[in-house]
Design an enzyme around this catalytic site. Sequence first.
Site, PDB file in Angstrom:
ATOM      1  N   ASN A 166       0.850  -1.191   0.000  1.00 59.92           N
ATOM      2  CA  ASN A 166       0.000   0.000   0.000  1.00 59.92           C
ATOM      3  C   ASN A 166       0.884   1.238   0.000  1.00 59.92           C
ATOM      4  O   ASN A 166       1.991   1.213   0.540  1.00 59.92           O
ATOM      5  CB  ASN A 166      -0.878  -0.005   1.264  1.00 59.92           C
ATOM      6  N   HIS A 225       0.895   5.176   1.316  1.00 62.97           N
ATOM      7  CA  HIS A 225       0.182   6.018   2.283  1.00 62.97           C
ATOM      8  C   HIS A 225       0.904   7.362   2.419  1.00 62.97           C
ATOM      9  O   HIS A 225       2.130   7.399   2.558  1.00 62.97           O
ATOM     10  CB  HIS A 225       0.125   5.319   3.642  1.00 62.97           C
TER      11      HIS A 225
HETATM   12  C1  GRF Z   1      -2.825   8.680  -2.427  1.00 59.14           C
HETATM   13  O1  GRF Z   1      -2.498   9.846  -1.727  1.00 59.14           O
HETATM   14  C2  GRF Z   1      -2.411   7.461  -1.631  1.00 59.14           C
HETATM   15  O2  GRF Z   1      -1.289   7.663  -0.854  1.00 59.14           O
HETATM   16  C3  GRF Z   1      -3.610   7.235  -0.758  1.00 59.14           C
HETATM   17  O3  GRF Z   1      -4.710   7.545  -1.568  1.00 59.14           O
HETATM   18  C4  GRF Z   1      -4.323   8.509  -2.551  1.00 59.14           C
HETATM   19  C5  GRF Z   1      -4.733   7.952  -3.887  1.00 59.14           C
HETATM   20  O4  GRF Z   1      -4.555   8.873  -4.940  1.00 59.14           O
HETATM   21  N1  GRF Z   1      -3.625   5.872  -0.264  1.00 59.14           N
HETATM   22  P1  GRF Z   1      -4.707   8.390  -6.458  1.00 59.14           P
HETATM   23  O5  GRF Z   1      -6.096   7.751  -6.593  1.00 59.14           O
HETATM   24  O6  GRF Z   1      -3.617   7.400  -6.749  1.00 59.14           O
HETATM   25  O7  GRF Z   1      -4.598   9.630  -7.280  1.00 59.14           O
END
Ligand code: GRF
Length: 197
Positions: free
Chosen positions: A112, A114
């Site tokens: 994941n 984050h």
């Molecule tokens: C990102 O900031 C990621 O870290 C978090 O959700 C967001 C997703 O953004 N888990 P995207 O859909 O990839 O533009």
Amino acid sequence: MVPPDNSKRVAVLASGNGSNLQALLDNVHNRDGVEIVRVISDKPGAFALQRAAASDVPTAVFPREDFEDRAARDAAIAEQLRDDDVALVVLAGYMAILSPQFIRDFEGRIVNVHPSLLPKFPGLDAIGQALRAGEAETGVTVHYVDEGVDTGPTIAQESLTIDPDEPLEALTERIHEIEHRLLPSVVARLAQEKVSP
Ligand code: GRF
């Protein structure tokens, strides 16, 4: 008999915009043998699905309301991933919590991204949390997924300094730039290493 080498078959789970998916499509897909073989979403309208289609990557949608419960939905997703012979599952803005059985099925093979320096600021609105807490720095963590929320072992982190009076939008943009570099580099490395924690 030598088992088939599926280590470079990657699935991405995304609920929303999919900018991290795009970074993976642009930087690791069909390079060094890494192949994104499936994009899965829980949201039929997720823009991530359009990004996948534009790159000719097959998609599948598993809306929560189509299943009796979360476990049933996740069992269906796991079956799809097994059919696709996926070695690595990347959560890129996937907003649903995965069931314990799913985590066990793919243990050590789910990562994941984050937007904080975990263990600081897990959960929703991590960038806003860091800003409101008056932190001098924050950043991005790519980690293995366990049964907790943003608690699995860290694979890679990159930090940045928060500018005094920096607005949330500007900080969010700088965080995304890091994500779009860090996540593809980790996925490329894990695919080379045949994916183990
Ligand atoms: C990102 O900031 C990621 O870290 C978090 O959700 C967001 C997703 O953004 N888990 P995207 O859909 O990839 O533009």
